[in-house]
Design a protein around this motif. Sequence first.
Motif, short mmCIF file in Angstrom:
data_model
loop_
_atom_site.label_atom_id
_atom_site.label_comp_id
_atom_site.label_asym_id
_atom_site.label_seq_id
_atom_site.Cartn_x
_atom_site.Cartn_y
_atom_site.Cartn_z
N GLY A 225 2.31 18.38 -2.66
CA GLY A 225 3.52 18.09 -3.43
C GLY A 225 4.76 17.90 -2.59
N GLN A 226 4.57 17.65 -1.27
CA GLN A 226 5.74 17.46 -0.40
C GLN A 226 5.95 15.98 -0.08
OE1 GLN A 226 4.55 19.90 2.85
NE2 GLN A 226 4.58 21.73 1.55
N GLN A 227 7.16 15.68 0.38
CA GLN A 227 7.47 14.32 0.84
C GLN A 227 7.38 14.32 2.36
OE1 GLN A 227 8.12 11.25 -0.68
NE2 GLN A 227 8.13 10.51 1.41
N PRO A 228 6.33 13.71 2.93
CA PRO A 228 6.15 13.77 4.39
C PRO A 228 7.14 12.87 5.14
CG PRO A 228 4.18 12.93 3.27
CD PRO A 228 5.27 12.97 2.26
N GLN A 229 7.39 13.22 6.39
CA GLN A 229 8.12 12.35 7.32
C GLN A 229 7.08 11.52 8.06
OE1 GLN A 229 11.41 11.92 7.85
NE2 GLN A 229 11.56 13.15 5.98
N VAL A 230 7.22 10.21 8.03
CA VAL A 230 6.17 9.37 8.60
C VAL A 230 6.77 8.30 9.50
CG1 VAL A 230 4.34 7.74 8.03
CG2 VAL A 230 4.70 9.73 6.62
N ASN A 231 6.11 8.04 10.62
CA ASN A 231 6.52 6.93 11.50
C ASN A 231 5.41 5.90 11.63
OD1 ASN A 231 9.06 8.00 12.24
ND2 ASN A 231 8.00 9.44 13.59
N TRP A 232 5.82 4.64 11.51
CA TRP A 232 4.91 3.51 11.77
C TRP A 232 5.51 2.74 12.93
CZ3 TRP A 232 0.73 3.36 8.46
CH2 TRP A 232 0.87 3.99 7.21
N GLN A 233 4.67 2.15 13.76
CA GLN A 233 5.18 1.31 14.84
C GLN A 233 5.82 0.06 14.23
OE1 GLN A 233 4.28 -1.83 16.46
NE2 GLN A 233 3.23 -2.39 14.55
N PHE B 294 0.85 -1.18 0.00
CA PHE B 294 0.00 0.00 0.00
C PHE B 294 0.89 1.23 0.00
CE2 PHE B 294 -2.54 -3.32 1.92
CZ PHE B 294 -3.67 -3.24 1.15
N SER B 295 0.70 2.07 -1.02
CA SER B 295 1.51 3.28 -1.14
C SER B 295 0.58 4.49 -1.16
CB SER B 295 2.32 3.25 -2.43
OG SER B 295 2.97 1.99 -2.56
N LEU B 296 0.92 5.49 -0.34
CA LEU B 296 0.17 6.74 -0.34
C LEU B 296 0.93 7.66 -1.28
CD1 LEU B 296 0.14 5.37 2.70
CD2 LEU B 296 -1.30 7.34 3.18
N GLN C 165 -1.23 1.35 13.04
CA GLN C 165 0.23 1.40 13.20
C GLN C 165 0.82 2.77 12.89
OE1 GLN C 165 2.43 -2.11 11.73
NE2 GLN C 165 0.49 -2.65 10.79
N LEU C 166 -0.01 3.65 12.37
CA LEU C 166 0.49 4.98 11.98
C LEU C 166 0.68 5.84 13.23
CD1 LEU C 166 1.15 6.97 9.66
CD2 LEU C 166 -1.27 7.61 9.67
N GLU C 167 1.92 6.22 13.48
CA GLU C 167 2.20 7.08 14.63
C GLU C 167 2.14 8.55 14.24
OE1 GLU C 167 4.90 3.91 17.19
OE2 GLU C 167 5.94 5.39 15.95
N SER C 168 2.27 8.83 12.96
CA SER C 168 2.17 10.21 12.49
C SER C 168 0.70 10.58 12.33
CB SER C 168 2.88 10.36 11.15
OG SER C 168 4.17 9.81 11.23
N ASP C 169 0.48 11.82 11.95
CA ASP C 169 -0.88 12.35 11.83
C ASP C 169 -1.38 12.14 10.39
OD1 ASP C 169 -2.46 15.06 13.33
OD2 ASP C 169 -2.94 14.39 11.30
N LEU C 170 -2.46 11.38 10.25
CA LEU C 170 -2.95 11.04 8.90
C LEU C 170 -3.35 12.28 8.11
CD1 LEU C 170 -3.69 8.87 6.80
CD2 LEU C 170 -5.94 8.69 7.90
#
Length: 419
Positions: A313-321, A195-197, A298-303
């Motif tokens: 058009g940005q590349q977000p910083q994302v954390n998953w458990q 799954f890719s966002l 599992q998403l620790e970042s803000d959806l």
Amino acid sequence: MTTTVLVVGSGAREHALAKTFLRSQQVDRVLVAPGNDGMTDAGLERFDVALNDLPGLLALAQAQSVTLTMVGSEEPLVLGIVDLFRANQQQIFGPSKVAAQLEGSKSFTKDLLLRHNIPTAQARVVDNLADAQAVLAEFGAPIVFKLDGLALGKGVSVVHTVEKANTYLNNIYAKSADEKLVIEEFLDGVEFSIFSLVGENGVVHAPIAQDHKRLNDNDEGPNTGGMGAYSPVRWLDDDVVQQAITTLVEPSIAAMKADGTPFTGILYTGVMLTSKGPKIIEFNVRFGDPEAQVVLPQLESDLYELLTDLLAGQQPQVNWQTQNVYLGVVLAAPGYPVAPEKGLAVPNVKNVDMIDYAGVKLVEEQLMTNGGRVATVVSHAETASQAQENVYAAIRASQTALHYRHDIGYQAVNAEKEI
Ligand code: AMP
Ligand code: GLY
């Protein structure tokens, strides 16, 4: 300014999406249309607009000053909800109608992959019996037949003998003499999904999830929308996943851009790991259900931040458990997928992380079955074995009469035993 999110859909996947937005620090209101009677979480607001009523959904978004719309299921995407919302300056995360053909049209997808040399099964598109028989003679069995267009998982037949393949073709062309059929070589191997966002210039890959598509234990019985899932899939080599991303997913996103039909939204890539490396089986243009129910927690970042960054058009910083395995078991009405029984009691399963509801209806303060898949029950633990035990202990304690599989996560549980 008030930040308001609208989730479009009525299943357990949309329930999980709505709950994930409720966790967001940035979101003030979470609306769901049409939702279901099980969506009673504090802060969720339901609106009775059908998911294929695009003008109705636009009117709702405008009237409620929605800041971001997120579509759970494929139907509104394939109908063109994203084009309609964008034309009316309503922010929405999903693919345009043209890009949604990655799910809506198997021949569009085959053409894209073959033109751009992206690994996939050999395939021919035919529209009459004689041509279909010629392809069968060329490919032999096993062989795979796919009806073009959206078929809710029911359009694919894997046929193991030439005799059965001939019977299948005779039946199809007796019903409709010019049926458009994609015929594929059979790919043998281990199947998984990515799954890719996808944003205009950024992409975030979620942890891998494994679905269980067959109705019964030991992968027996008919295909369904999915009877349970777990994530992450630790027995799958990180290198294999990375190889699939760099040889399949990224080139496909680039190919859509190069063709002038850029894809934004959730890209669900179905991969077969064959002896000749990973190959694409199919795309969907939305999260899997029930995969979303085990991935989103599992998403620790803000959806909300993640999706709006991608849209900008940005590349977000994302954390998953990474510490735990999330495992979800689907409760279905007996008779699913053919004739699900309505009006049976749906249990309120206790001592789990989450119950995401789907085909349910409230009758005199009791949730009753009102569709095929009724709920996904989700729990987590440090191992798949423990997560599996937690979910099943809770379901057993509910003494439910609903149908469910007893072996969700068996591959992960077996892999843990081998260590
Ligand atoms: P699809 O709707 O295209 O995902 O197909 C449903 C299921 O059929 C997939 O999840 C695979 O298990 C199987 N399938 C589809 N295409 C192939 C293929 N070319 N070879 C083997 N299995 C396939
Ligand atoms: N669980 C498979 C799907 O959503 O298509």
